[in-house]
Design an enzyme around this catalytic site. Structure first.
Site, short mmCIF file in Angstrom:
data_model
loop_
_atom_site.label_atom_id
_atom_site.label_comp_id
_atom_site.label_asym_id
_atom_site.label_seq_id
_atom_site.Cartn_x
_atom_site.Cartn_y
_atom_site.Cartn_z
N LYS A 1 16.08 -5.70 -9.97
CA LYS A 1 16.99 -5.77 -8.81
C LYS A 1 18.42 -6.00 -9.29
O LYS A 1 19.26 -5.13 -9.17
CB LYS A 1 16.52 -6.84 -7.84
N TRP B 1 7.09 -13.13 -0.01
CA TRP B 1 6.86 -13.30 -1.44
C TRP B 1 6.34 -14.67 -1.79
O TRP B 1 5.47 -14.82 -2.65
CB TRP B 1 8.12 -12.94 -2.23
N ASP C 1 11.10 -18.55 -7.78
CA ASP C 1 11.13 -17.10 -7.95
C ASP C 1 12.53 -16.62 -7.55
O ASP C 1 12.90 -16.66 -6.39
CB ASP C 1 10.06 -16.48 -7.04
N1 PMP Z 1 9.11 -11.80 -5.89
C1 PMP Z 1 10.12 -11.28 -5.20
C2 PMP Z 1 11.09 -12.20 -4.53
C3 PMP Z 1 10.25 -9.89 -5.10
O1 PMP Z 1 11.25 -9.36 -4.39
C4 PMP Z 1 9.32 -9.06 -5.74
C5 PMP Z 1 9.42 -7.55 -5.71
N2 PMP Z 1 10.05 -6.98 -4.67
C6 PMP Z 1 8.28 -9.66 -6.44
C7 PMP Z 1 8.20 -11.03 -6.49
C8 PMP Z 1 7.24 -8.83 -7.13
O2 PMP Z 1 7.79 -8.24 -8.25
P1 PMP Z 1 7.01 -7.16 -9.13
O3 PMP Z 1 6.84 -5.96 -8.29
O4 PMP Z 1 7.95 -6.98 -10.28
O5 PMP Z 1 5.73 -7.77 -9.56
#
Ligand code: PMP
Length: 360
Positions: free
Chosen positions: A196, A101, A172
């Site tokens: 989450k 991520w 994040d």
């Molecule tokens: N950052 C992290 C740490 C994530 O776990 C996720 C989704 N699993 C995201 C960003 C992306 O999120 P979204 O699908 O809501 O754009």
């Protein structure tokens, strides 16, 4: 029958919250309307919104000098929204890459600036640790330093906040927000998708230090410009109202659990149960260094990968669902968010032991 749902997100919810939402579905507190039917500008929704904001501020001890914004866009949206709001007249932003991520955040930021990898935790076995601050190579004058404090796919969590001086830290928190106390004042910007630990996909929470509001690029879409959103109390455009309502119910649930200290104690216990089971077996493998192991997302492999399908089928038969890991990694992953009860981890550990013994 409710299963134990180990999904990385959208993920399991507190049953109490689902029941309350069901009770209020047709008529929210005598209003004669469902929350999803309410105008975001009406007094009823305003009270839901304000209460959710106040509860989150209280839970995370967010000081008054920070604004909490409820946006659309998810974590991936934030990868663009952050640079567009924060670059100001600077050309560079720094990224600490600890997993998939944070790498995505780095890649997206390249559209807007010179994105610089200050440190990369990737090893021959994938992402297994958080590079210490002493190994970071920060650029000269970055607009901000971006971290992902819990890597959902790789299972790497950052427990200590590095001391980087005056450069704003952006984190994040998508997959571990509200899983433990955090010192908000160490960061310039915190963001998280809700799906989450908080609730329904489609809501992004951003906590921004107010003195950073004047750095937006002119190309930043108005709907994502922090200053405008804050000036309109997150109602610059129609916010994800139902998701905010559910988030509010979850914040109340977290408070009832005893707040973040109590939640953390439970999360430490749950994660320990599973990591102990993995470490004491010869079938299951997790390669993340102990001090960086995520309490929320526990990826593991079977030493004999030809047994993956039968592991998943056996788990499904016991009501243990969504254990297959992200397609980019393979293997298994158990997400142990706040709402996953301890009983779920007990059941998983018992199944893992039984499955291993059958092989012997
Ligand atoms: N950052 C992290 C740490 C994530 O776990 C996720 C989704 N699993 C995201 C960003 C992306 O999120 P979204 O699908 O809501 O754009």
């Amino acid at each position: 029958m409710r299963v134990f749902n180990f999904s990385a997100g959208p993920a399991t919810m507190p049953e109490e919250v689902l029941r309350r939402a069901a009770d209020e579905m047709l008529d929210w507190q005598g209003s004669g309307m469902s929350v999803m039917e309410m105008s975001h500008r009406g007094a009823e929704f305003e009270s839901i919104h304000d209460e959710a904001l106040a509860d989150l501020r209280d839970l995370m001890h967010v000081p008054r000098s920070y604004r909490i914004l409820f946006l659309h866009g998810g974590g991936i949206g934030a990868n663009a929204i952050v640079p567009m709001n924060l670059l100001g007249d600077k050309q560079t932003a720094d990224f600490v890459v600890t997993g998939s991520w944070s790498h995505k955040s780095f890649a997206e930021a390249q559209k807007y600036c010179t994105a610089h990898v200050a440190a990369n935790g990737k090893t021959g076995h994938g992402f297994t640790h958080v590079p210490p601050l002493s190994e970071w190579h920060l650029s000269n004058d970055p607009a901000y330093i971006h971290l992902c404090t819990n890597e959902t796919i790789d299972g790497v969590e950052m427990f200590a906040t590095p001391d980087v001086g005056d450069t704003p830290l952006v984190a994040d928190l998508s997959s571990h927000i509200l899983s433990r106390p955090m010192d908000v004042t160490r960061y310039g910007v915190l963001y998280a998708g809700a799906q989450k630990n908080i609730g329904i996909a489609g809501l992004t929470i951003m906590i921004v230090r107010e003195d950073l509001f004047d750095r937006a690029l002119s190309i930043c879409p108005s709907a994502f410009e922090w200053k405008a959103i804050a000036a309109n109390n997150s109602m610059y455009n129609t916010p994800p109202t139902y998701a905010i309502y559910i988030a509010g119910l979850v914040f109340k649930w977290v408070r009832k659990q005893g707040g973040l200290d109590a939640i953390e104690r439970r999360n430490v216990e749950k994660a320990k149960l599973l990591y102990d089971a993995i470490d004491s077996s010869s079938l299951y493998i997790n390669r993340v260094e102990r001090q960086s192991r995520s309490r929320m997302n526990v990826p593991f492999f079977l030493a004999d990968e030809s047994r993956n399908e039968s592991f998943l089928a056996g788990a499904n038969a016991r009501g243990l669902l969504q254990l297959k890991d992200h397609k980019s990694v393979g293997g298994m992953r158990a997400s142990l968010y706040n709402a996953l009860p301890r009983k779920g981890v007990d059941a998983l550990v018992e199944f893992m032991r039984d499955f291993e013994q059958k092989r012997a």
